[in-house]
Design a protein around this motif. Sequence first.
Motif, mmCIF file in Angstrom:
data_model
loop_
_atom_site.group_PDB
_atom_site.id
_atom_site.type_symbol
_atom_site.label_atom_id
_atom_site.label_comp_id
_atom_site.label_asym_id
_atom_site.label_seq_id
_atom_site.Cartn_x
_atom_site.Cartn_y
_atom_site.Cartn_z
ATOM 1 N N LEU A 288 3.818 10.801 -4.930
ATOM 2 C CA LEU A 288 2.736 9.827 -4.817
ATOM 3 C C LEU A 288 2.177 9.540 -6.205
ATOM 4 O O LEU A 288 2.075 10.447 -7.035
ATOM 5 C CB LEU A 288 1.613 10.347 -3.912
ATOM 6 C CG LEU A 288 1.934 10.587 -2.435
ATOM 7 C CD1 LEU A 288 0.697 11.120 -1.721
ATOM 8 C CD2 LEU A 288 2.420 9.312 -1.758
ATOM 9 N N ASP A 289 1.805 8.291 -6.462
ATOM 10 C CA ASP A 289 1.225 7.946 -7.760
ATOM 11 C C ASP A 289 -0.254 8.331 -7.804
ATOM 12 O O ASP A 289 -0.872 8.627 -6.782
ATOM 13 C CB ASP A 289 1.408 6.458 -8.055
ATOM 14 C CG ASP A 289 0.819 5.584 -6.960
ATOM 15 O OD1 ASP A 289 -0.402 5.615 -6.760
ATOM 16 O OD2 ASP A 289 1.595 4.872 -6.288
ATOM 17 N N ALA A 290 -0.823 8.315 -8.991
ATOM 18 C CA ALA A 290 -2.205 8.749 -9.197
ATOM 19 C C ALA A 290 -3.195 7.905 -8.397
ATOM 20 O O ALA A 290 -4.182 8.422 -7.866
ATOM 21 C CB ALA A 290 -2.546 8.690 -10.686
ATOM 22 N N GLU A 291 -2.950 6.602 -8.304
ATOM 23 C CA GLU A 291 -3.860 5.718 -7.568
ATOM 24 C C GLU A 291 -3.912 6.092 -6.094
ATOM 25 O O GLU A 291 -4.990 6.152 -5.489
ATOM 26 C CB GLU A 291 -3.419 4.258 -7.717
ATOM 27 C CG GLU A 291 -4.341 3.281 -7.000
ATOM 28 C CD GLU A 291 -3.826 1.850 -7.028
ATOM 29 O OE1 GLU A 291 -4.592 0.929 -6.664
ATOM 30 O OE2 GLU A 291 -2.645 1.650 -7.395
ATOM 31 N N THR A 292 -2.740 6.355 -5.507
ATOM 32 C CA THR A 292 -2.675 6.705 -4.085
ATOM 33 C C THR A 292 -3.327 8.054 -3.829
ATOM 34 O O THR A 292 -4.073 8.226 -2.861
ATOM 35 C CB THR A 292 -1.211 6.732 -3.607
ATOM 36 O OG1 THR A 292 -0.611 5.459 -3.857
ATOM 37 C CG2 THR A 292 -1.133 7.035 -2.116
ATOM 38 N N LEU A 320 10.855 5.008 5.120
ATOM 39 C CA LEU A 320 11.363 3.934 5.977
ATOM 40 C C LEU A 320 11.224 2.578 5.303
ATOM 41 O O LEU A 320 11.970 1.639 5.612
ATOM 42 C CB LEU A 320 10.609 3.932 7.314
ATOM 43 C CG LEU A 320 10.801 5.169 8.200
ATOM 44 C CD1 LEU A 320 9.901 5.095 9.426
ATOM 45 C CD2 LEU A 320 12.259 5.304 8.616
ATOM 46 N N SER A 321 10.239 2.473 4.388
ATOM 47 C CA SER A 321 10.025 1.212 3.659
ATOM 48 C C SER A 321 9.939 1.515 2.166
ATOM 49 O O SER A 321 8.863 1.460 1.561
ATOM 50 C CB SER A 321 8.729 0.542 4.135
ATOM 51 O OG SER A 321 8.747 0.337 5.528
ATOM 52 N N PRO A 322 11.061 1.863 1.538
ATOM 53 C CA PRO A 322 11.056 2.292 0.135
ATOM 54 C C PRO A 322 10.529 1.243 -0.840
ATOM 55 O O PRO A 322 10.088 1.580 -1.940
ATOM 56 C CB PRO A 322 12.531 2.618 -0.141
ATOM 57 C CG PRO A 322 13.290 1.881 0.912
ATOM 58 C CD PRO A 322 12.408 1.866 2.111
ATOM 59 N N GLU A 323 10.566 -0.024 -0.446
ATOM 60 C CA GLU A 323 10.088 -1.076 -1.332
ATOM 61 C C GLU A 323 8.592 -1.353 -1.144
ATOM 62 O O GLU A 323 7.993 -2.143 -1.868
ATOM 63 C CB GLU A 323 10.880 -2.376 -1.071
ATOM 64 C CG GLU A 323 12.390 -2.237 -1.237
ATOM 65 C CD GLU A 323 12.771 -1.758 -2.626
ATOM 66 O OE1 GLU A 323 12.122 -2.204 -3.600
ATOM 67 O OE2 GLU A 323 13.698 -0.939 -2.750
ATOM 68 N N GLY A 324 7.985 -0.718 -0.143
ATOM 69 C CA GLY A 324 6.585 -0.973 0.156
ATOM 70 C C GLY A 324 5.636 -0.331 -0.843
ATOM 71 O O GLY A 324 5.985 0.614 -1.551
ATOM 72 N N SER A 325 4.436 -0.871 -0.911
ATOM 73 C CA SER A 325 3.410 -0.342 -1.818
ATOM 74 C C SER A 325 2.828 0.945 -1.244
ATOM 75 O O SER A 325 2.369 0.982 -0.104
ATOM 76 C CB SER A 325 2.295 -1.382 -2.002
ATOM 77 O OG SER A 325 1.160 -0.801 -2.589
ATOM 78 N N LYS A 331 -3.431 3.265 2.854
ATOM 79 C CA LYS A 331 -4.595 2.633 3.482
ATOM 80 C C LYS A 331 -4.370 2.454 4.978
ATOM 81 O O LYS A 331 -5.277 2.702 5.787
ATOM 82 C CB LYS A 331 -4.898 1.289 2.818
ATOM 83 C CG LYS A 331 -5.494 1.418 1.426
ATOM 84 C CD LYS A 331 -5.785 0.066 0.804
ATOM 85 C CE LYS A 331 -6.423 0.226 -0.572
ATOM 86 N NZ LYS A 331 -6.719 -1.081 -1.207
ATOM 87 N N ASN A 332 -3.177 2.037 5.348
ATOM 88 C CA ASN A 332 -2.872 1.855 6.771
ATOM 89 C C ASN A 332 -2.868 3.178 7.521
ATOM 90 O O ASN A 332 -3.374 3.278 8.642
ATOM 91 C CB ASN A 332 -1.510 1.162 6.935
ATOM 92 C CG ASN A 332 -1.545 -0.295 6.541
ATOM 93 O OD1 ASN A 332 -2.586 -0.945 6.644
ATOM 94 N ND2 ASN A 332 -0.424 -0.818 6.079
#
Length: 440
Positions: A288-292, A320-325, A331-332
């Motif tokens: 996970l990145d720092a923002e997440t 499942l969605s490797p291109e997703g943010s 958030k979802n």
Amino acid sequence: MLIDDILNKLKTKLNQSEYDSYISLMEYDEDASRSDIEVFYVPNIFVADWIKSNYLEIIADLFKEANPNGVKPIIHIKVKEKKENVKSLKNNKNILIASSNSFSLNPFYTFENFIVGKSNEHAYTVAKMIVKEQATAYNPVLFYGQSGVGKTHLINAIGNYAKDCNKNVLYTTSENFLNDFLTKLKRGTMDSFRDKYRKCDYLLIDDVQFFGGKEGVQEEMLHTFNELYNCKKQIVITSDKPPKEIKGLEDRLRSRFEWGNMAEITSPELETKISIIKSKCAINHISLDAETISYIASNIHNNVRQLEGILATINVQSSLSPEGSLIKIAKNVLRNYQTENLEGITLENIIKTVSKELNIKPSEIVSKERSRNIVFARRIVIYLARSLTLNSTPILAKNLGMKDHSAISKAMKAIETEMNENLTTKSIVENIKSKIEQSS
């Protein structure tokens, strides 16, 4: 098949997202299962703890309905390659995964991966001391605090450390202690019960608040306590509240629980939550990145155990969605984890209650006034709004007349720090929170 029937009933109680995020990750072991137990495997501790925390009671009740004799569901964390007869739920939707009812030490809960912060520093220090100086530093030791702040992790860390030092360690829960007591009493085999609980070097009991109102087992616990204490054996217990607040707890047992050291573990501050998330990600190979990470930490306020399920779900959905943010996925996921009882609580309710309790006008809280008492009230409103509503930081900033979301985050950090350092502040906030929840 029993499991098929239970699965069908369980599906009516869970939504599709819950099933896909957790149930589909589980595996059923036909070889290990018997008529009285059903054995299942999960990929990591996140999924195991989340199912145990959220679905255990439902699943246990369904098993009881289906089989009056009782079927014991057991969950293991898969550490070896899958057996041939282990069935994955991804390919078999007629297999149900249930949670563990066993109480062996969790090998994943150690001192090395316990994140220390202001909220748990004293408890951690006490825990380290009693594994080095058994029953001479403090005895008994009671760790207390709300659910999900790390009590079970710490008591297991003590057990794992002591076990590695070749100590005889017995870890259980108060409920399991009671069930064991009743079974042995019914069978007339109390000698074996007493041998089990009174001949260990470390007796570790989780959730002793469950003893409240149960007189017979309290008497047995009292004698067990006295025997271990007199023999200089270490007793460590956890509770969701201090002994004086446990209803139905006999005075003799309450006084003994208070003999040694009582260490409260409070909700962790933001920096500690960030460190916890990073640690769990490293252990379970989640990226996970720092923002997440910062977003998750800022939006989980009380039950840190929720992090287990949240990280597991984010990990699954991102794969499942490797291109997703990642931040959008987070958030979802967090939106789905908000508890149902928050729906009736609004920012207006919170402002009104805080104003009444602190004798401040609602208009002052949303004003630009910077006097100490109004700033204090405003910070409490922010803390409760973030804990009890779905309002984002930008929305709160707008409604409270503050500059932007960063001002909300700063105020949130300030009140969390004050709650951890000042018991009076913590008591005030919890009292207001309780009144809001009761009126919703």
